[in-house]
Enzyme design. Structure first.
Site, mmCIF file in Angstrom:
data_model
loop_
_atom_site.group_PDB
_atom_site.id
_atom_site.type_symbol
_atom_site.label_atom_id
_atom_site.label_comp_id
_atom_site.label_asym_id
_atom_site.label_seq_id
_atom_site.Cartn_x
_atom_site.Cartn_y
_atom_site.Cartn_z
ATOM 1 N N GLY A 1 0.832 -1.191 0.000
ATOM 2 C CA GLY A 1 0.000 0.000 0.000
ATOM 3 C C GLY A 1 0.864 1.238 0.000
ATOM 4 N N GLY B 1 -0.773 4.722 -0.231
ATOM 5 C CA GLY B 1 -1.598 5.932 -0.156
ATOM 6 C C GLY B 1 -0.969 6.897 0.827
ATOM 7 N N TRP C 1 -1.277 7.242 4.249
ATOM 8 C CA TRP C 1 -0.685 6.602 5.430
ATOM 9 C C TRP C 1 0.349 5.563 5.020
ATOM 10 C CZ3 TRP C 1 1.269 6.901 9.809
ATOM 11 C CH2 TRP C 1 1.174 5.958 10.844
ATOM 12 N N LYS D 1 -14.071 3.989 15.085
ATOM 13 C CA LYS D 1 -14.013 5.452 15.262
ATOM 14 C C LYS D 1 -14.273 6.179 13.944
ATOM 15 C CE LYS D 1 -10.014 6.055 13.185
ATOM 16 N NZ LYS D 1 -9.670 6.996 12.110
ATOM 17 N N ASN E 1 -12.693 11.605 7.064
ATOM 18 C CA ASN E 1 -14.103 11.222 7.232
ATOM 19 C C ASN E 1 -14.915 12.414 7.750
ATOM 20 O OD1 ASN E 1 -14.416 8.205 6.711
ATOM 21 N ND2 ASN E 1 -12.604 8.247 8.020
ATOM 22 N N GLN F 1 -13.087 5.581 4.711
ATOM 23 C CA GLN F 1 -13.393 4.250 5.243
ATOM 24 C C GLN F 1 -14.696 4.261 6.048
ATOM 25 O OE1 GLN F 1 -10.202 1.511 4.803
ATOM 26 N NE2 GLN F 1 -11.345 2.661 3.275
HETATM 27 P P1 NAD Z 1 -5.392 6.602 0.787
HETATM 28 O O1 NAD Z 1 -6.834 6.698 1.104
HETATM 29 O O2 NAD Z 1 -4.571 7.840 0.945
HETATM 30 O O3 NAD Z 1 -5.162 6.167 -0.705
HETATM 31 C C1 NAD Z 1 -5.917 5.244 -1.432
HETATM 32 C C2 NAD Z 1 -4.969 4.158 -1.912
HETATM 33 O O4 NAD Z 1 -5.721 3.106 -2.515
HETATM 34 C C3 NAD Z 1 -3.956 4.626 -2.960
HETATM 35 O O5 NAD Z 1 -2.687 4.125 -2.647
HETATM 36 C C4 NAD Z 1 -4.482 3.996 -4.241
HETATM 37 O O6 NAD Z 1 -3.454 3.724 -5.162
HETATM 38 C C5 NAD Z 1 -5.037 2.703 -3.697
HETATM 39 N N1 NAD Z 1 -5.978 2.034 -4.586
HETATM 40 C C6 NAD Z 1 -6.923 2.586 -5.386
HETATM 41 N N2 NAD Z 1 -7.588 1.629 -6.049
HETATM 42 C C7 NAD Z 1 -7.058 0.441 -5.649
HETATM 43 C C8 NAD Z 1 -7.316 -0.915 -5.967
HETATM 44 N N3 NAD Z 1 -8.276 -1.262 -6.822
HETATM 45 N N4 NAD Z 1 -6.575 -1.875 -5.361
HETATM 46 C C9 NAD Z 1 -5.632 -1.551 -4.469
HETATM 47 N N5 NAD Z 1 -5.329 -0.289 -4.131
HETATM 48 C C10 NAD Z 1 -6.029 0.698 -4.720
HETATM 49 O O7 NAD Z 1 -4.738 5.414 1.647
HETATM 50 P P2 NAD Z 1 -4.188 5.451 3.148
HETATM 51 O O8 NAD Z 1 -4.426 6.787 3.787
HETATM 52 O O9 NAD Z 1 -2.797 4.930 3.125
HETATM 53 O O10 NAD Z 1 -5.164 4.435 3.898
HETATM 54 C C11 NAD Z 1 -4.916 3.067 4.074
HETATM 55 C C12 NAD Z 1 -5.516 2.606 5.390
HETATM 56 O O11 NAD Z 1 -4.865 3.308 6.454
HETATM 57 C C13 NAD Z 1 -7.019 2.897 5.567
HETATM 58 O O12 NAD Z 1 -7.650 1.820 6.200
HETATM 59 C C14 NAD Z 1 -7.038 4.117 6.464
HETATM 60 O O13 NAD Z 1 -8.206 4.192 7.266
HETATM 61 C C15 NAD Z 1 -5.824 3.867 7.336
HETATM 62 N N6 NAD Z 1 -5.258 5.071 7.975
HETATM 63 C C16 NAD Z 1 -5.107 6.242 7.305
HETATM 64 C C17 NAD Z 1 -4.564 7.343 7.947
HETATM 65 C C18 NAD Z 1 -4.376 8.669 7.266
HETATM 66 O O14 NAD Z 1 -4.197 9.683 7.946
HETATM 67 N N7 NAD Z 1 -4.363 8.726 5.948
HETATM 68 C C19 NAD Z 1 -4.134 7.224 9.268
HETATM 69 C C20 NAD Z 1 -4.284 6.013 9.924
HETATM 70 C C21 NAD Z 1 -4.850 4.936 9.264
HETATM 71 P P1 13P Z 2 -9.387 9.724 8.342
HETATM 72 O O1 13P Z 2 -9.345 8.602 7.347
HETATM 73 O O2 13P Z 2 -10.778 10.154 8.728
HETATM 74 O O3 13P Z 2 -8.550 10.905 7.890
HETATM 75 O O4 13P Z 2 -8.721 9.181 9.681
HETATM 76 C C1 13P Z 2 -7.335 9.061 9.739
HETATM 77 C C2 13P Z 2 -6.932 8.215 10.905
HETATM 78 O O5 13P Z 2 -7.250 7.053 10.949
HETATM 79 C C3 13P Z 2 -6.154 8.872 11.978
HETATM 80 O O6 13P Z 2 -5.675 7.943 12.919
#
Ligand code: NAD
Ligand code: 13P
Length: 352
Positions: free
Chosen positions: A10, A12, A14, A206, A271, A301
């Site tokens: 992954g 994205g 995070w 959450k 969110n 999510q």
């Molecule tokens: P993101 O939402 O920033 O990005 C979306 C990702 O999905 C991109 O890498 C994209 O290339 C990929 N994608 C799109 N279509 C796809 C497909 N068909 N198959 C596979 N991948 C595909 O991602 P993120 O922020 O890294 O989130 C990943 C997880 O981490 C989520 O569960 C999120 O809740 C959690 N998270 C995010 C944060 C934050 O601040 N961003 C913090 C903590 C936890």
């Molecule tokens: P959001 O996807 O709502 O930005 O939440 C990020 C997150 O999980 C922070 O810990």
């Protein structure tokens, strides 16, 4: 040598920050290979270039984390099977809706001694009932899986602002300690607790409360109302987690993955932001449309998690016990107006 090899699945927002954190530690610590491989879901940028090539040339994820150097030892790889083949530490961090497909693609193609950790916030709902992402990984791949959750808005960690996180593990304390080492930095303090379900459910649920908090913001209802929604939400998080898994510990809700993640997400998360826009538009523009317009490819999510939680609640006859969770889904699917968030969430008597 027996140095551990890490692959991050992954890339994205995070996922990219997690790769940066990990890469700073694999360089510093002798028990890990320097290189961190990061699987990229390949896409073509408006310039016509492939995202993977640009990441490897500039050392930046220009789409999901612009302006931040990942570390020269992060290698982007668009080939999923190739990326996981040699790794014995697998870090999963994609939006939850893609995890089942990813697991099916790599099943049987990873090292037998691999260990996994999930940073994914979400769950799958199957005919048999809810399935947490760490369980999906364990079952599909036949390996142990811990989780890391916490108050971790990625963009803040990217610029090395102080935060905390929680590793949840099932039995293997040694594996949990390896994960703590891999992530721990002076600005990212990681604590391990033996409660994988509690930690993962906190991170997952959450996001539903954050949607509710966004509605309150969009309706300009003020801080007291938002705090009330967060309190009711936290209470439902605890009750739901304990009904599903009686082993979940009360203390987990006081770790970073619990109340701290709830607070940061309800204040500054994606969110919250998109739900605020949804309420401001009176529910006339769909979440799908707002997500595309506001998040530049990043994924929400909370809306899908609210639907998944709703399925579990209706299947088990628990809808009335969880008025906030149910109302979030009823609003986000267009059945109720955003203003229902307060009236309905605190309406019914509860047995907990
Ligand atoms: P993101 O939402 O920033 O990005 C979306 C990702 O999905 C991109 O890498 C994209 O290339 C990929 N994608 C799109 N279509 C796809 C497909 N068909 N198959 C596979 N991948 C595909 O991602 P993120 O922020 O890294 O989130 C990943 C997880 O981490 C989520 O569960 C999120 O809740 C959690 N998270 C995010 C944060 C934050 O601040 N961003 C913090 C903590 C936890
Ligand atoms: P959001 O996807 O709502 O930005 O939440 C990020 C997150 O999980 C922070 O810990």
């Amino acid at each position: 040598t027996n140095r551990s090899k890490v692959t991050v699945i992954g890339s994205g927002n995070w996922g990219s920050v997690a790769s940066k954190l990990i890469a700073s530690n694999t360089l510093r610590l002798s028990n890990f290979h320097d290189e961190v491989r990061m699987w990229v879901y390949e896409e073509t940028l408006p310039s016509g270039e492939k995202l993977t090539d640009v990441i490897n040339q500039t050392n930046e994820n220009v789409k999901y984390l612009p302006g931040i150097k990942l570390g020269k030892n992060v290698v982007a790889d668009p080939d999923l099977e190739n990326a996981v083949r040699d790794a014995n530490m697998l870090v999963f961090v994609t939006p939850h809706q893609f995890m089942e497909g990813i697991c099916k693609r790599i099943a049987g193609k990873i090292r037998a001694d691999a260990e996994a950790i999930s940073l994914v916030k979400g769950m799958e709902v199957k005919m048999e009932g809810p399935c947490m992402i760490s369980t999906l990984i364990s079952h599909e791949l036949g390996i142990n899986c811990s989780v890391l959750m916490g108050a971790n808005i990625a963009n803040e960690i990217a610029v090395e602002k102080f935060s905390e996180a929680t590793v949840g593990y099932r039995q293997n304390r040694e594996a949990a300690e390896r994960w703590v080492h891999l992530f721990y930095t002076p600005y990212f303090i990681v604590t391990a607790v033996q409660d994988v379900e509690g930690v993962e459910l906190c991170g997952t649920l959450k996001n539903v409360v954050a949607i509710a908090a966004g509605f309150v913001d969009g309706l300009e209802m003020g801080n007291n109302t938002k705090a009330a929604i967060m309190r009711l939400g936290l209470r439902e998080m605890k009750a739901f987690s304990k009904l599903l898994f009686p082993s979940v510990k009360d203390s987990t809700f006081f770790e970073s993955c619990g109340v701290a993640d709830l607070i940061t997400t309800c204040l500054g998360g994606r969110n919250r932001k998109v739900a605020e826009a949804y309420a401001k538009n009176g529910g006339k523009r769909s979440f799908d449309e707002l997500e595309v317009e506001m998040l530049q490819g990043q994924k929400l999510q909370g809306v899908s998690t609210a639907r998944e939680v709703y399925e579990v609640l209706s299947h088990r006859g628990w809808l009335e016990l969880f008025p906030l969770f149910s109302t979030v889904h009823e609003i986000s699917s267009g059945l109720l107006p955003p203003s229902a968030i307060v009236e309905y969430s605190e309406k019914s008597p509860r047995s907990f």
